[in-house]
Design an enzyme around this catalytic site. Structure first.
Site, short mmCIF file in Angstrom:
data_model
loop_
_atom_site.label_atom_id
_atom_site.label_comp_id
_atom_site.label_asym_id
_atom_site.label_seq_id
_atom_site.Cartn_x
_atom_site.Cartn_y
_atom_site.Cartn_z
N ASP A 50 28.30 17.08 3.81
CA ASP A 50 29.57 17.19 3.07
C ASP A 50 30.47 16.00 3.35
O ASP A 50 31.15 15.49 2.46
CB ASP A 50 30.28 18.50 3.45
N LYS A 103 2.19 32.50 -10.48
CA LYS A 103 2.89 32.47 -11.77
C LYS A 103 4.36 32.85 -11.51
O LYS A 103 4.71 34.01 -11.36
CB LYS A 103 2.26 33.45 -12.75
N GLU A 142 9.04 25.97 -14.09
CA GLU A 142 9.71 27.27 -14.20
C GLU A 142 10.98 27.23 -13.37
O GLU A 142 10.93 27.03 -12.15
CB GLU A 142 8.77 28.37 -13.69
N LYS A 192 -2.04 39.03 -14.94
CA LYS A 192 -0.73 39.66 -14.72
C LYS A 192 -0.88 40.80 -13.71
O LYS A 192 -1.79 41.63 -13.84
CB LYS A 192 -0.20 40.23 -16.04
N1 LIG Z 1 5.11 30.45 -14.66
C1 LIG Z 1 4.26 29.60 -14.05
O1 LIG Z 1 4.28 29.49 -12.81
C2 LIG Z 1 3.29 28.81 -14.87
C3 LIG Z 1 3.33 28.87 -16.26
N2 LIG Z 1 2.45 28.15 -17.02
C4 LIG Z 1 1.56 27.35 -16.39
O2 LIG Z 1 0.67 26.60 -17.09
C5 LIG Z 1 0.60 26.76 -18.51
C6 LIG Z 1 1.60 25.87 -19.21
C7 LIG Z 1 0.90 25.43 -20.48
C8 LIG Z 1 -0.55 25.76 -20.35
C9 LIG Z 1 -0.76 26.31 -18.97
N3 LIG Z 1 1.48 27.25 -15.05
C10 LIG Z 1 2.34 27.96 -14.27
N4 LIG Z 1 2.24 27.84 -12.90
#
Ligand SMILES: NC(=O)c1cnc(OC2CCCC2)nc1N
Length: 326
Positions: free
Chosen positions: A38, A115, A170, A310
Site C-alpha cells: 500500500d 471445470k 473462467e 458434470k
Molecule cells: N469452465 C472451465 O473450467 C472450462 C471451460 N471450457 C474449457 O474448454 C472448452 C472451451 C472451448 C472448447 C473447450 N475448459 C475449461 N477448463
C-alpha cells in the site's frame, strides 16, 4: 524532481507493484506485507498526480476505471467461443473415448482440467497489453466488460512478452468471498446470490467498475482463441505458455494417457472438490494434440475433441431463513 527522474521512478514503482501483485494474486505467495504494498502504491499515485502525462494504461493504479458505463458495447470474437458437450456417467465418457478412437485411432493423450463454475470470458492482448475483455455471449458476439475485468487483480495488464492473441478463461468468485458477500447482504437485508457463479456473473454485469472491484473476483485461463500464432503443438504446452506469460492457469490440470486415468482423476476430484476454495461443476476432458483437435473438428458450437463430465447435481437444501434469488 525533473520529469525524466520522475519517469524513471514511476517505471521502477510500476514494475515493483506489478511483481508484488503477480506474487500475491497469481502465485498466491506474497513476499512483502500488504502495508508495504500500500505504501508503494501511494508513492505511485502521488507521483502520477504530480505528472499525469506519465500515466500509462498498464499502470497498477489504472485498475478501477472512472465513471460507470451507461451500457455494455458488443464485441465480435476473432475466434468463436465454443461450448462443451456434457457427459453424466462413465458410460458417456467411454462413448466419447470410443468416438475419438474411431476417428483418429489409439495414439493420442487427453488433458483433464477442473471445470471452474464461473463466467466464460475472453481477454484480448495486443503486443502484450490487455486491451479488451468480453463475455462469451452467443459464442460469436459477447459484451465488452473490459472495465470490470481490469479490476481482477490476477489479470495482468501487461504480459511478460508482447503477444497479440485472445485468451479464454473462467472468471469466478472464491467461495470465501461469496460467503462474506452474502453475509454482508443479509445484514443489509439485500437479496442474496444463490451461488458463487451467479455472484460472479452479477458482479461482472455491473456497469460501475467500482462494484466489480469490491467483489474479490478471480480468474483461471484455460485456452487461446487461436494457438496458431504461438507455435505450440499441444493444449498443455499452450497452458504452460500462458503461465509463463504471467496469466493464472489452474495447476490441477493433468495429462491422462487412458480413459482409466481420466476416471481416476474424476474420482479424485469428486472426493476432494469440497476442499477447493472455488466451485467446480465437473471435469473437462480434452484431446491434447492441436493437430488431432483440428482433425476431429467441431460441430456448430461444440468441439468433438472435448467433453465436460458434470458432477451429479447436489440436492439443494433451501434455507427457510433467507429468500435466495438466482
Ligand atoms: N469452465 C472451465 O473450467 C472450462 C471451460 N471450457 C474449457 O474448454 C472448452 C472451451 C472451448 C472448447 C473447450 N475448459 C475449461 N477448463
Amino acid at each position: 524532481m525533473t520529469s525524466e527522474k520522475a519517469e524513471l521512478q514511476l517505471k521502477e514503482l510500476q514494475n515493483l507493484l506489478n511483481k508484488y501483485n503477480y506474487e500475491y494474486h497469481v502465485l498466491d505467495n506474497p513476499t512483502i506485507p500488504d502495508a508495504e504494498y500500500d505504501k508503494l502504491m501511494k508513492q505511485l499515485t502521488d507521483l502520477e498526480k504530480a505528472y499525469p502525462e506519465l500515466i500509462t494504461p498498464d499502470s497498477p493504479s489504472q485498475r478501477v476505471g472512472g465513471a460507470a458505463l451507461s451500457a455494455f458495447e458488443k464485441v465480435t470474437h476473432e475466434t468463436p467461443m465454443l461450448s462443451l458437450g456434457n457427459a453424466f456417467s462413465e458410460a458417456d465418457i467411454r462413448d466419447f473415448d470410443r468416438r475419438i478412437r474411431q476417428a483418429i485411432g489409439d495414439k493420442f493423450t487427453y488433458i483433464c482440467e477442473l471445470k471452474i463454475d464461473g463466467l466464460a470470458v475472453s481477454l484480448s492482448y495486443e503486443e502484450g497489453l490487455f486491451i479488451k475483455g468480453s463475455t462469451r455471449g452467443d459464442g460469436e458476439i459477447g459484451e465488452d466488460i473490459t472495465a470490470n475485468l481490469r479490476t481482477i487483480r490476477s489479470i495482468p495488464l501487461r504480459l511478460n512478452e508482447p503477444y497479440t492473441f485472445e485468451v479464454r478463461g473462467e472468471a469466478y468468485m472464491p467461495k470465501r468471498s461469496f460467503l462474506q458477500l452474502n453475509k454482508m447482504r443479509a445484514e443489509k437485508e439485500e437479496m442474496l446470490f444463490a451461488n458463487p457463479r451467479n455472484a460472479a456473473a452479477g458482479s461482472l454485469r455491473q456497469l460501475d467498475p467500482r462494484i466489480a472491484a469490491s467483489r474479490n473476483l478471480d480468474i483461471f485461463l484455460y485456452g487461446m482463441g487461436n494457438y496458431g500464432t504461438t507455435g505450440v503443438a499441444t493444449h498443455s504446452a499452450g497452458l504452460n505458455l500462458l503461465e509463463d506469460l504471467g496469466l493464472k492457469v489452474n495447476k490441477e490440470r493433468k495429462k491422462c494417457a487412458t480413459v482409466e486415468e481420466v476416471m481416476n482423476y474424476i474420482e479424485k476430484w469428486t472426493v476432494e472438490r469440497p476442499e477447493l476454495d472455488y466451485e467446480i461443476d465437473g471435469i473437462v476432458i480434452k484431446v491434447d494434440s492441436l493437430d488431432q483437435q483440428d482433425e476431429l473438428g467441431a460441430t456448430a458450437r461444440t468441439p468433438r475433441w472435448a467433453i465436460a463430465y458434470k458432477f451429479p447435481a447436489e440436492e439443494v437444501v433451501t434455507k427457510l431463513t433467507s429468500i435466495e434469488l438466482s
